[in-house]
Design a protein around this motif. Sequence first.
Motif, mmCIF file in Angstrom:
data_model
loop_
_atom_site.group_PDB
_atom_site.id
_atom_site.type_symbol
_atom_site.label_atom_id
_atom_site.label_comp_id
_atom_site.label_asym_id
_atom_site.label_seq_id
_atom_site.Cartn_x
_atom_site.Cartn_y
_atom_site.Cartn_z
ATOM 1 N N ARG A 157 -25.952 -12.730 25.671
ATOM 2 C CA ARG A 157 -26.628 -11.478 26.018
ATOM 3 C C ARG A 157 -25.946 -10.792 27.195
ATOM 4 N N LEU A 158 -25.502 -11.575 28.166
ATOM 5 C CA LEU A 158 -24.822 -10.981 29.320
ATOM 6 C C LEU A 158 -23.482 -10.353 28.935
ATOM 7 N N LEU A 159 -22.857 -10.909 27.907
ATOM 8 C CA LEU A 159 -21.541 -10.429 27.501
ATOM 9 C C LEU A 159 -21.601 -9.311 26.460
ATOM 10 N N GLN A 160 -22.807 -8.912 26.080
ATOM 11 C CA GLN A 160 -22.936 -7.823 25.112
ATOM 12 C C GLN A 160 -22.301 -6.550 25.675
ATOM 13 N N PRO A 161 -21.740 -5.715 24.795
ATOM 14 C CA PRO A 161 -21.136 -4.454 25.260
ATOM 15 C C PRO A 161 -22.152 -3.584 25.989
ATOM 16 N N GLU A 162 -21.702 -2.957 27.054
ATOM 17 C CA GLU A 162 -22.573 -2.095 27.848
ATOM 18 C C GLU A 162 -22.351 -0.635 27.456
ATOM 19 N N GLU A 202 -36.307 -20.582 31.122
ATOM 20 C CA GLU A 202 -36.290 -19.266 30.481
ATOM 21 C C GLU A 202 -37.037 -18.249 31.341
ATOM 22 N N ARG A 203 -38.155 -18.664 31.913
ATOM 23 C CA ARG A 203 -38.941 -17.761 32.747
ATOM 24 C C ARG A 203 -38.232 -17.452 34.067
ATOM 25 N N MET A 204 -37.517 -18.449 34.603
ATOM 26 C CA MET A 204 -36.899 -18.270 35.910
ATOM 27 C C MET A 204 -35.481 -17.700 35.838
ATOM 28 N N PHE A 205 -34.760 -18.027 34.775
ATOM 29 C CA PHE A 205 -33.378 -17.569 34.645
ATOM 30 C C PHE A 205 -33.225 -16.577 33.495
ATOM 31 N N GLY A 206 -33.661 -16.970 32.324
ATOM 32 C CA GLY A 206 -33.415 -16.170 31.128
ATOM 33 C C GLY A 206 -33.968 -14.766 31.201
ATOM 34 N N GLN A 207 -35.084 -14.596 31.893
ATOM 35 C CA GLN A 207 -35.679 -13.260 31.993
ATOM 36 C C GLN A 207 -35.089 -12.459 33.153
ATOM 37 N N LEU A 208 -34.901 -13.121 34.290
ATOM 38 C CA LEU A 208 -34.452 -12.398 35.480
ATOM 39 C C LEU A 208 -32.997 -11.985 35.410
ATOM 40 N N LEU A 209 -32.161 -12.774 34.758
ATOM 41 C CA LEU A 209 -30.730 -12.456 34.724
ATOM 42 C C LEU A 209 -30.444 -11.109 34.081
ATOM 43 N N PHE A 210 -31.327 -10.696 33.181
ATOM 44 C CA PHE A 210 -31.019 -9.483 32.429
ATOM 45 C C PHE A 210 -31.458 -8.208 33.140
ATOM 46 N N HIS A 255 -27.744 -19.440 41.277
ATOM 47 C CA HIS A 255 -27.828 -20.906 41.329
ATOM 48 C C HIS A 255 -27.937 -21.384 42.771
ATOM 49 N N LEU A 256 -27.118 -20.812 43.659
ATOM 50 C CA LEU A 256 -27.147 -21.202 45.067
ATOM 51 C C LEU A 256 -28.509 -20.920 45.690
ATOM 52 N N TYR A 257 -29.059 -19.735 45.387
ATOM 53 C CA TYR A 257 -30.353 -19.385 45.980
ATOM 54 C C TYR A 257 -31.470 -20.246 45.408
ATOM 55 N N PHE A 258 -31.360 -20.553 44.142
ATOM 56 C CA PHE A 258 -32.401 -21.384 43.523
ATOM 57 C C PHE A 258 -32.376 -22.796 44.118
ATOM 58 N N MET A 259 -31.174 -23.350 44.333
ATOM 59 C CA MET A 259 -31.073 -24.678 44.942
ATOM 60 C C MET A 259 -31.688 -24.666 46.344
ATOM 61 N N TYR A 260 -31.431 -23.587 47.082
ATOM 62 C CA TYR A 260 -32.036 -23.466 48.411
ATOM 63 C C TYR A 260 -33.571 -23.417 48.303
ATOM 64 N N LEU A 261 -34.088 -22.610 47.368
ATOM 65 C CA LEU A 261 -35.536 -22.470 47.224
ATOM 66 C C LEU A 261 -36.193 -23.778 46.785
ATOM 67 N N GLN A 262 -35.496 -24.552 45.956
ATOM 68 C CA GLN A 262 -36.029 -25.861 45.569
ATOM 69 C C GLN A 262 -36.277 -26.723 46.809
ATOM 70 N N ARG A 279 -15.898 -11.237 36.267
ATOM 71 C CA ARG A 279 -16.026 -11.573 37.688
ATOM 72 C C ARG A 279 -17.468 -11.459 38.157
ATOM 73 N N TRP A 280 -18.152 -10.381 37.733
ATOM 74 C CA TRP A 280 -19.521 -10.198 38.193
ATOM 75 C C TRP A 280 -20.491 -11.186 37.547
ATOM 76 N N ILE A 281 -20.225 -11.589 36.323
ATOM 77 C CA ILE A 281 -21.065 -12.618 35.712
ATOM 78 C C ILE A 281 -20.922 -13.920 36.491
ATOM 79 N N ASP A 282 -19.694 -14.232 36.894
ATOM 80 C CA ASP A 282 -19.457 -15.441 37.687
ATOM 81 C C ASP A 282 -20.199 -15.363 39.022
ATOM 82 N N ILE A 283 -20.127 -14.203 39.675
ATOM 83 C CA ILE A 283 -20.838 -14.009 40.945
ATOM 84 C C ILE A 283 -22.342 -14.115 40.739
ATOM 85 N N LEU A 284 -22.845 -13.501 39.676
ATOM 86 C CA LEU A 284 -24.280 -13.536 39.372
ATOM 87 C C LEU A 284 -24.769 -14.964 39.200
ATOM 88 N N LEU A 285 -24.080 -15.732 38.377
ATOM 89 C CA LEU A 285 -24.527 -17.098 38.081
ATOM 90 C C LEU A 285 -24.427 -17.992 39.312
#
Length: 206
Positions: free
Chosen positions: A137-142, A67-75, A163-170, A153-159
């Motif tokens: 929350r990501l799909l809520q109307p803007e 939640e701290r690493m994904f849930g907060q930053l994604l928004f 994920h790719l960068y987090f795997m690299y950082l791990q 498309r952008w949600i797919d790119i975001l996720l």
Amino acid sequence: MKLREKQMQMTREMIKGAALTLFNAQGIERTDMAQIAEEAGISRRTLYHHYKDKEELAVQIYVENLERMFGQLLFDFNFEHPEQSLEVILDKYLALREENESLIYYDAIFGVYYSTLSKNPAELPDFQKAMQGWSARLLQPETVPVAPEDKTRWIDILLKSTHLYFMYLQKAVIITRQRGGQITEEDRTTDRQFKDFIMHGVRHSR
């Protein structure tokens, strides 16, 4: 919040902090509840009052860290300025490496620990609940009009990008710890280059 509830919450936070320290220092599988109680400065009876076993405690830390690493930053993602906001989010992941790498490291060792139990973190009810909440929350109307297909498309790119960068950082955090724990300027340069590589791919995928 009543005083007793506040005290219980403080105790649980103290337990999780002690457990995270021990899990990261010596591994989840080599840490037992007696060590956690000693590190937290509480009795084993108090520890078992809050957590039935080590696995329950390890799982809760894992989900809360997500939640701290994904849930907060994604928004922080802004569909009006998708590329710029994605880069801001990746920069915040990079800041985690400098400021709170223990969260990244724990995510890595939890995955290994849970696999030894023949379990998959993605099947955890709390993990699935968190994922559903983030997606909703990501799909809520803007307020800014965005075509549904562009938003998807952008949600797919975001996720995928996060994920790719987090795997690299791990992997980067694990290598740094094996080397003694000090981040070098060469590490920082490589981290930034990988982020730039992801952003280059995003910009040229349009």
